[in-house]
Design a protein around this motif. Structure first.
Motif, PDB file in Angstrom:
ATOM      1  N   HIS A   1      62.984   9.780  -4.308  1.00 64.40           N
ATOM      2  CA  HIS A   1      62.581  10.580  -3.355  1.00 64.40           C
ATOM      3  C   HIS A   1      62.286  12.061  -3.812  1.00 64.40           C
TER       4      HIS A   1
ATOM      5  N   VAL B   1      58.563  13.699  -3.095  1.00 69.23           N
ATOM      6  CA  VAL B   1      58.465  14.871  -2.307  1.00 69.23           C
ATOM      7  C   VAL B   1      57.300  15.823  -3.075  1.00 69.23           C
TER       8      VAL B   1
ATOM      9  N   GLY C   1      63.542   8.931   1.091  1.00 68.46           N
ATOM     10  CA  GLY C   1      64.902   9.973   1.587  1.00 68.46           C
ATOM     11  C   GLY C   1      65.827   9.191   2.095  1.00 68.46           C
ATOM     12  N   TRP C   2      65.440   7.958   3.229  1.00 66.78           N
ATOM     13  CA  TRP C   2      66.375   7.354   3.792  1.00 66.78           C
ATOM     14  C   TRP C   2      67.420   6.580   3.029  1.00 66.78           C
TER      15      TRP C   2
ATOM     16  N   ASP D   1      76.056  13.140   2.397  1.00 67.84           N
ATOM     17  CA  ASP D   1      74.994  14.038   3.303  1.00 67.84           C
ATOM     18  C   ASP D   1      75.411  13.915   4.836  1.00 67.84           C
TER      19      ASP D   1
ATOM     20  N   MET E   1      71.528  18.755   6.256  1.00 64.76           N
ATOM     21  CA  MET E   1      70.743  17.510   5.976  1.00 64.76           C
ATOM     22  C   MET E   1      70.366  16.668   7.239  1.00 64.76           C
TER      23      MET E   1
ATOM     24  N   HIS F   1      67.051  18.103   7.880  1.00 60.88           N
ATOM     25  CA  HIS F   1      66.190  17.513   6.782  1.00 60.88           C
ATOM     26  C   HIS F   1      65.779  16.164   7.172  1.00 60.88           C
ATOM     27  N   LYS F   2      66.506  15.488   7.625  1.00 63.11           N
ATOM     28  CA  LYS F   2      66.511  13.996   7.814  1.00 63.11           C
ATOM     29  C   LYS F   2      65.489  13.815   8.774  1.00 63.11           C
TER      30      LYS F   2
ATOM     31  N   THR G   1      61.288  13.105   8.842  1.00 67.23           N
ATOM     32  CA  THR G   1      60.963  11.691   9.397  1.00 67.23           C
ATOM     33  C   THR G   1      59.832  12.050  10.461  1.00 67.23           C
TER      34      THR G   1
ATOM     35  N   GLN H   1      61.687  22.478   4.940  1.00 70.43           N
ATOM     36  CA  GLN H   1      62.187  21.223   4.810  1.00 70.43           C
ATOM     37  C   GLN H   1      62.421  21.067   3.326  1.00 70.43           C
TER      38      GLN H   1
ATOM     39  N   LYS I   1      70.676  21.496  -0.818  1.00 73.70           N
ATOM     40  CA  LYS I   1      71.627  20.374  -1.066  1.00 73.70           C
ATOM     41  C   LYS I   1      71.598  19.819  -2.459  1.00 73.70           C
ATOM     42  N   ALA I   2      70.586  19.728  -3.013  1.00 75.03           N
ATOM     43  CA  ALA I   2      70.503  19.056  -4.321  1.00 75.03           C
ATOM     44  C   ALA I   2      70.990  20.097  -5.582  1.00 75.03           C
TER      45      ALA I   2
HETATM   46  C1  HEM Z   1      58.536  15.262   4.443  1.00 71.91           C
HETATM   47  C2  HEM Z   1      59.538  14.806   4.003  1.00 71.91           C
HETATM   48  C3  HEM Z   1      60.511  15.357   2.896  1.00 71.91           C
HETATM   49  C4  HEM Z   1      60.313  16.211   2.207  1.00 71.91           C
HETATM   50  C5  HEM Z   1      59.339  17.090   1.608  1.00 71.91           C
HETATM   51  C6  HEM Z   1      61.645  16.328   1.485  1.00 71.91           C
HETATM   52  C7  HEM Z   1      61.885  17.130   0.248  1.00 71.91           C
HETATM   53  C8  HEM Z   1      63.259  17.076  -0.316  1.00 71.91           C
HETATM   54  C9  HEM Z   1      63.697  18.128  -1.586  1.00 71.91           C
HETATM   55  C10 HEM Z   1      62.386  19.001  -2.101  1.00 71.91           C
HETATM   56  C11 HEM Z   1      64.528  17.710  -1.961  1.00 71.91           C
HETATM   57  C12 HEM Z   1      65.238  18.016  -3.315  1.00 71.91           C
HETATM   58  C13 HEM Z   1      64.883  17.262  -4.341  1.00 71.91           C
HETATM   59  C14 HEM Z   1      65.312  17.503  -5.669  1.00 71.91           C
HETATM   60  O1  HEM Z   1      66.646  17.094  -6.024  1.00 71.91           O
HETATM   61  O2  HEM Z   1      64.755  17.852  -6.651  1.00 71.91           O
HETATM   62  C15 HEM Z   1      65.181  16.664  -1.234  1.00 71.91           C
HETATM   63  C16 HEM Z   1      66.306  15.964  -1.386  1.00 71.91           C
HETATM   64  C17 HEM Z   1      66.705  14.907  -0.581  1.00 71.91           C
HETATM   65  N1  HEM Z   1      66.152  14.665   0.664  1.00 71.91           N
HETATM   66 FE1  HEM Z   1      64.277  14.921   1.240  1.00 71.91          FE
HETATM   67  N2  HEM Z   1      62.454  15.414   1.906  1.00 71.91           N
HETATM   68  C18 HEM Z   1      61.722  14.722   3.008  1.00 71.91           C
HETATM   69  C19 HEM Z   1      62.380  13.709   3.889  1.00 71.91           C
HETATM   70  C20 HEM Z   1      63.699  13.317   3.873  1.00 71.91           C
HETATM   71  C21 HEM Z   1      64.335  12.401   4.656  1.00 71.91           C
HETATM   72  C22 HEM Z   1      63.451  11.891   5.786  1.00 71.91           C
HETATM   73  C23 HEM Z   1      65.348  11.984   4.422  1.00 71.91           C
HETATM   74  C24 HEM Z   1      66.739  10.931   4.908  1.00 71.91           C
HETATM   75  C25 HEM Z   1      66.422  10.377   5.971  1.00 71.91           C
HETATM   76  C26 HEM Z   1      65.770  12.997   3.114  1.00 71.91           C
HETATM   77  C27 HEM Z   1      66.872  12.736   2.323  1.00 71.91           C
HETATM   78  C28 HEM Z   1      67.177  13.535   1.176  1.00 71.91           C
HETATM   79  C29 HEM Z   1      68.225  13.644   0.341  1.00 71.91           C
HETATM   80  C30 HEM Z   1      69.474  12.526   0.624  1.00 71.91           C
HETATM   81  C31 HEM Z   1      68.078  14.397  -0.605  1.00 71.91           C
HETATM   82  C32 HEM Z   1      69.169  14.708  -1.946  1.00 71.91           C
HETATM   83  C33 HEM Z   1      70.148  16.065  -1.413  1.00 71.91           C
HETATM   84  C34 HEM Z   1      71.291  15.692  -2.357  1.00 71.91           C
HETATM   85  O3  HEM Z   1      70.916  15.921  -3.351  1.00 71.91           O
HETATM   86  O4  HEM Z   1      72.584  15.396  -1.739  1.00 71.91           O
HETATM   87  N3  HEM Z   1      64.529  13.721   2.703  1.00 71.91           N
HETATM   88  N4  HEM Z   1      64.331  16.380  -0.233  1.00 71.91           N
END
Ligand code: HEM
Length: 155
Positions: A30, A34, A81-82, A89, A95, A98-99, A103, A144, A151-152
Protein backbone atom coordinates in the motif's frame (compact mmCIF):
# COMPACT_ATOMS: atom_id res chain seq x y z
CA UNK A 1 11.53 -11.80 29.22
CA UNK A 2 11.50 -10.52 25.62
CA UNK A 3 11.21 -14.07 24.35
CA UNK A 4 8.32 -14.75 26.68
CA UNK A 5 6.47 -11.61 25.51
CA UNK A 6 7.07 -12.53 21.85
CA UNK A 7 5.67 -15.99 22.53
CA UNK A 8 2.54 -14.55 24.19
CA UNK A 9 1.97 -12.12 21.25
CA UNK A 10 2.46 -14.97 18.75
CA UNK A 11 -0.17 -17.03 20.56
CA UNK A 12 -2.63 -14.13 20.75
CA UNK A 13 -2.43 -13.28 17.03
CA UNK A 14 -3.07 -15.77 14.23
CA UNK A 15 0.20 -16.84 12.59
CA UNK A 16 -1.10 -16.14 9.09
CA UNK A 17 -4.05 -14.09 7.82
CA UNK A 18 -3.89 -15.45 4.30
CA UNK A 19 -0.98 -15.33 1.87
CA UNK A 20 -2.17 -12.19 0.05
CA UNK A 21 -2.61 -10.17 3.23
CA UNK A 22 0.73 -11.45 4.55
CA UNK A 23 2.46 -10.49 1.30
CA UNK A 24 0.85 -7.04 1.11
CA UNK A 25 1.81 -6.35 4.72
CA UNK A 26 5.35 -7.75 4.52
CA UNK A 27 6.20 -5.89 1.29
CA UNK A 28 4.32 -2.72 2.30
CA UNK A 29 2.48 -2.72 -1.02
CA UNK A 30 0.00 0.00 0.00
CA UNK A 31 2.69 2.60 0.87
CA UNK A 32 4.36 1.77 -2.48
CA UNK A 33 1.20 2.05 -4.61
CA UNK A 34 0.01 5.29 -2.97
CA UNK A 35 2.95 7.04 -4.64
CA UNK A 36 1.58 6.22 -8.10
CA UNK A 37 -1.93 7.45 -7.25
CA UNK A 38 -0.54 10.53 -5.50
CA UNK A 39 1.69 11.46 -8.45
CA UNK A 40 -0.50 10.60 -11.44
CA UNK A 41 -3.64 12.52 -10.42
CA UNK A 42 -1.97 15.94 -9.86
CA UNK A 43 0.24 15.49 -12.95
CA UNK A 44 -2.89 14.83 -15.02
CA UNK A 45 -4.92 17.74 -13.65
CA UNK A 46 -2.08 20.29 -13.78
CA UNK A 47 -1.05 19.16 -17.28
CA UNK A 48 -4.62 19.67 -18.47
CA UNK A 49 -4.77 23.10 -16.81
CA UNK A 50 -1.43 24.12 -18.37
CA UNK A 51 -2.57 22.70 -21.74
CA UNK A 52 -5.70 24.84 -21.56
CA UNK A 53 -3.83 28.01 -20.51
CA UNK A 54 -1.08 27.71 -23.14
CA UNK A 55 -3.02 25.75 -25.77
CA UNK A 56 -0.40 23.00 -25.71
CA UNK A 57 -1.39 19.72 -27.37
CA UNK A 58 1.37 17.51 -25.92
CA UNK A 59 0.48 18.58 -22.36
CA UNK A 60 -3.14 17.74 -23.12
CA UNK A 61 -2.09 14.23 -24.17
CA UNK A 62 -0.11 13.90 -20.91
CA UNK A 63 -3.30 14.85 -19.03
CA UNK A 64 -5.25 12.11 -20.77
CA UNK A 65 -2.76 9.25 -20.36
CA UNK A 66 -1.87 10.02 -16.75
CA UNK A 67 -5.58 10.04 -15.81
CA UNK A 68 -5.94 6.66 -17.54
CA UNK A 69 -3.03 5.27 -15.50
CA UNK A 70 -4.36 6.84 -12.28
CA UNK A 71 -7.80 5.26 -12.82
CA UNK A 72 -6.16 1.90 -13.60
CA UNK A 73 -3.77 1.75 -10.63
CA UNK A 74 -5.90 3.29 -7.86
CA UNK A 75 -8.16 0.21 -7.43
CA UNK A 76 -4.96 -1.75 -6.63
CA UNK A 77 -3.90 0.97 -4.16
CA UNK A 78 -7.31 0.62 -2.49
CA UNK A 79 -7.29 -3.19 -2.37
CA UNK A 80 -3.77 -3.05 -0.87
CA UNK A 81 -5.12 -0.54 1.71
CA UNK A 82 -7.91 -2.92 2.73
CA UNK A 83 -5.38 -5.73 3.10
CA UNK A 84 -2.98 -3.47 5.03
CA UNK A 85 -5.69 -2.59 7.56
CA UNK A 86 -4.99 -3.98 11.03
CA UNK A 87 -6.71 -3.97 14.41
CA UNK A 88 -4.91 -0.71 15.40
CA UNK A 89 -6.84 1.09 12.68
CA UNK A 90 -10.25 -0.03 13.97
CA UNK A 91 -12.17 2.69 15.79
CA UNK A 92 -9.82 5.44 14.56
CA UNK A 93 -12.05 8.15 13.03
CA UNK A 94 -9.30 9.52 10.77
CA UNK A 95 -8.53 6.05 9.45
CA UNK A 96 -12.24 5.37 8.87
CA UNK A 97 -12.37 8.57 6.77
CA UNK A 98 -9.15 7.42 5.02
CA UNK A 99 -10.70 4.05 4.22
CA UNK A 100 -13.95 5.36 2.71
CA UNK A 101 -12.52 8.45 1.03
CA UNK A 102 -9.87 6.27 -0.65
CA UNK A 103 -12.39 3.63 -1.70
CA UNK A 104 -14.73 6.31 -3.13
CA UNK A 105 -11.81 7.88 -4.96
CA UNK A 106 -11.10 4.69 -6.92
CA UNK A 107 -14.74 4.58 -8.10
CA UNK A 108 -14.91 8.32 -8.85
CA UNK A 109 -11.68 8.16 -10.89
CA UNK A 110 -13.23 5.65 -13.28
CA UNK A 111 -16.07 8.13 -13.97
CA UNK A 112 -13.59 11.01 -14.22
CA UNK A 113 -11.53 9.07 -16.74
CA UNK A 114 -14.65 8.28 -18.81
CA UNK A 115 -15.45 12.04 -18.78
CA UNK A 116 -11.86 12.89 -19.75
CA UNK A 117 -11.93 10.26 -22.53
CA UNK A 118 -14.98 11.84 -24.20
CA UNK A 119 -13.09 15.10 -24.83
CA UNK A 120 -10.07 13.09 -25.98
CA UNK A 121 -11.97 11.10 -28.62
CA UNK A 122 -13.63 14.32 -29.84
CA UNK A 123 -10.19 16.03 -29.94
CA UNK A 124 -11.51 18.75 -27.61
CA UNK A 125 -9.78 20.36 -24.65
CA UNK A 126 -11.33 19.30 -21.32
CA UNK A 127 -13.71 22.01 -20.06
CA UNK A 128 -13.26 24.23 -16.99
CA UNK A 129 -15.86 22.22 -15.05
CA UNK A 130 -13.73 19.08 -15.55
CA UNK A 131 -10.63 20.99 -14.42
CA UNK A 132 -12.43 22.30 -11.31
CA UNK A 133 -13.56 18.76 -10.42
CA UNK A 134 -9.95 17.66 -10.99
CA UNK A 135 -8.71 20.32 -8.54
CA UNK A 136 -11.26 19.15 -5.96
CA UNK A 137 -9.94 15.59 -6.37
CA UNK A 138 -6.35 16.82 -5.89
CA UNK A 139 -7.46 18.56 -2.66
CA UNK A 140 -9.18 15.35 -1.47
CA UNK A 141 -6.04 13.39 -2.35
CA UNK A 142 -3.84 15.71 -0.25
CA UNK A 143 -6.22 15.25 2.69
CA UNK A 144 -6.23 11.47 2.08
CA UNK A 145 -2.43 11.29 2.07
CA UNK A 146 -2.27 13.44 5.19
CA UNK A 147 -4.62 11.06 7.05
CA UNK A 148 -2.54 8.02 6.03
CA UNK A 149 0.76 9.73 6.88
CA UNK A 150 -0.60 10.99 10.20
CA UNK A 151 -1.33 7.40 11.21
CA UNK A 152 1.85 5.87 9.77
CA UNK A 153 4.28 8.48 11.11
CA UNK A 154 2.32 9.64 14.16
CA UNK A 155 2.29 13.32 13.12
C1 HEM B 1 -6.62 6.82 -3.06
C2 HEM B 1 -6.43 5.91 -2.15
C3 HEM B 1 -5.43 5.98 -1.02
C4 HEM B 1 -4.34 6.78 -0.85
C5 HEM B 1 -3.79 7.87 -1.78
C6 HEM B 1 -3.74 6.41 0.42
C7 HEM B 1 -2.62 7.01 0.98
C8 HEM B 1 -1.96 6.55 2.10
C9 HEM B 1 -0.71 7.08 2.59
C10 HEM B 1 0.09 8.23 1.95
C11 HEM B 1 -0.36 6.36 3.67
C12 HEM B 1 0.93 6.48 4.49
C13 HEM B 1 1.87 5.49 3.84
C14 HEM B 1 3.23 5.28 4.46
O1 HEM B 1 3.34 4.57 5.46
O2 HEM B 1 4.21 5.77 3.86
C15 HEM B 1 -1.39 5.37 3.90
C16 HEM B 1 -1.41 4.46 4.93
C17 HEM B 1 -2.42 3.57 5.15
N1 HEM B 1 -3.58 3.43 4.42
FE1 HEM B 1 -4.03 4.40 2.70
N2 HEM B 1 -4.49 5.40 0.98
C18 HEM B 1 -5.53 5.12 0.14
C19 HEM B 1 -6.55 4.21 0.35
C20 HEM B 1 -6.66 3.41 1.48
C21 HEM B 1 -7.75 2.50 1.76
C22 HEM B 1 -9.00 2.33 0.89
C23 HEM B 1 -7.45 1.88 2.94
C24 HEM B 1 -8.21 0.84 3.74
C25 HEM B 1 -9.34 0.32 3.46
C26 HEM B 1 -6.18 2.38 3.40
C27 HEM B 1 -5.52 1.96 4.53
C28 HEM B 1 -4.31 2.41 4.97
C29 HEM B 1 -3.60 1.86 6.11
C30 HEM B 1 -4.09 0.73 7.01
C31 HEM B 1 -2.42 2.60 6.25
C32 HEM B 1 -1.32 2.42 7.29
C33 HEM B 1 -1.66 3.19 8.53
C34 HEM B 1 -0.77 2.71 9.68
O3 HEM B 1 0.47 2.83 9.55
O4 HEM B 1 -1.34 2.21 10.65
N3 HEM B 1 -5.74 3.32 2.49
N4 HEM B 1 -2.36 5.53 2.92
Amino acid sequence: MDHLLALIVAQAEPASQGWLRDWVTAWKIHPILVNFTAALIPVSVFSDIAARLWNNVSLRIVGYWTMLFAAAITPFTVVAGWLFWDHNDNGDLHMTIHKWLGTSMAVILIGVFAWRATSQVQSRRPGWLYLLVGLAIVAALIYQGNLGGEKAFGM
